[in-house]
Design a protein around this motif. Sequence first.
Motif, short mmCIF file in Angstrom:
data_model
loop_
_atom_site.label_atom_id
_atom_site.label_comp_id
_atom_site.label_asym_id
_atom_site.label_seq_id
_atom_site.Cartn_x
_atom_site.Cartn_y
_atom_site.Cartn_z
N GLY A 42 0.95 -1.27 0.03
CA GLY A 42 0.18 0.11 0.06
C GLY A 42 0.91 1.23 0.15
O GLY A 42 0.65 2.18 -0.72
N LEU A 43 1.92 1.34 0.73
CA LEU A 43 2.94 2.43 0.88
C LEU A 43 3.46 2.52 -0.82
O LEU A 43 3.65 3.71 -1.01
N ALA A 45 2.46 1.71 -3.49
CA ALA A 45 1.54 2.04 -4.35
C ALA A 45 1.18 3.54 -4.38
O ALA A 45 0.93 4.01 -5.34
N ALA A 46 0.97 3.83 -3.20
CA ALA A 46 0.98 5.39 -3.09
C ALA A 46 1.89 6.19 -3.60
O ALA A 46 1.73 7.20 -4.16
N ASP A 49 1.45 6.11 -7.28
CA ASP A 49 0.65 6.88 -7.82
C ASP A 49 0.91 8.22 -7.77
O ASP A 49 0.66 9.18 -8.75
N VAL A 84 -4.91 2.77 -11.34
CA VAL A 84 -5.03 2.91 -9.66
C VAL A 84 -6.30 2.08 -9.28
O VAL A 84 -6.09 1.56 -8.18
N THR A 88 -5.48 -1.17 -6.54
CA THR A 88 -6.11 -1.05 -5.39
C THR A 88 -6.98 -2.42 -5.24
O THR A 88 -6.90 -2.92 -3.93
N PRO A 108 -3.50 -2.22 3.42
CA PRO A 108 -2.94 -1.38 2.42
C PRO A 108 -3.55 0.11 2.37
O PRO A 108 -3.00 0.85 1.81
N ALA A 109 -4.69 0.22 2.95
CA ALA A 109 -5.58 1.56 2.64
C ALA A 109 -4.95 2.58 3.54
O ALA A 109 -4.67 3.74 3.11
N TRP A 112 -1.84 4.00 2.27
CA TRP A 112 -1.99 4.67 1.27
C TRP A 112 -2.37 6.11 1.41
O TRP A 112 -2.11 7.01 0.70
N ILE A 116 -0.84 9.63 0.50
CA ILE A 116 -1.43 10.58 -0.40
C ILE A 116 -1.58 12.08 0.30
O ILE A 116 -1.37 12.96 -0.26
N GLY A 144 -8.78 5.90 -6.15
CA GLY A 144 -8.14 5.08 -5.26
C GLY A 144 -8.89 4.90 -3.82
O GLY A 144 -8.95 3.88 -3.15
#
Length: 162
Positions: A42-43, A45-46, A49, A84, A88, A108-109, A112, A116, A144
């Motif tokens: 999650g980290l 992915a953010a 992004d 995204v 997600t 993961p949220a 994220w 963000i 996301g």
Amino acid sequence: MTLPAVPMPVASEPPSAEPPAGPGWSDTPLRIVGGIVAVWAGLLAAVLDLLFATWAWEVVKGLTGGLAKGVVGTSLAVGGIAAVVVLTVLLGSFAHTAVGTRWAAALPALPWFVVIVAGSVRTAEGDLALTGDNVLGLGMIMAGAITFAVLGFRQLVAPPVR
């Protein structure tokens, strides 16, 4: 009139009255590792992004000409937002499968959202990863956040697995 007998299989052992054994202590380390991997994913992915949103917005702003800017900008926006959403959904599914609990979609949220939000706050040096005029970045954040919310809601309202 009699009907012919239908052959039926014979079980070698009678069925057990005990319920099947649930997850035991032996898979707990794997679930913990799966949770840690979900948090780091999650980290990552953010960060990806934010980097993509900033890079793509600079590409769109740097282009000249109406048609080229529209075509490239639209394709970058659609591709970024679709990426995204897909990423997600994959993160939420992985977390739920790896950890095996309903609240696993939050693993993961949470990082994220933290990354963000940190990307939208100006640093002491004046750096800002996500500016207010970056429509692509704002769209990616919305996509996301909505996808994580839908995944979490679906996990909470799903009937328990037996």
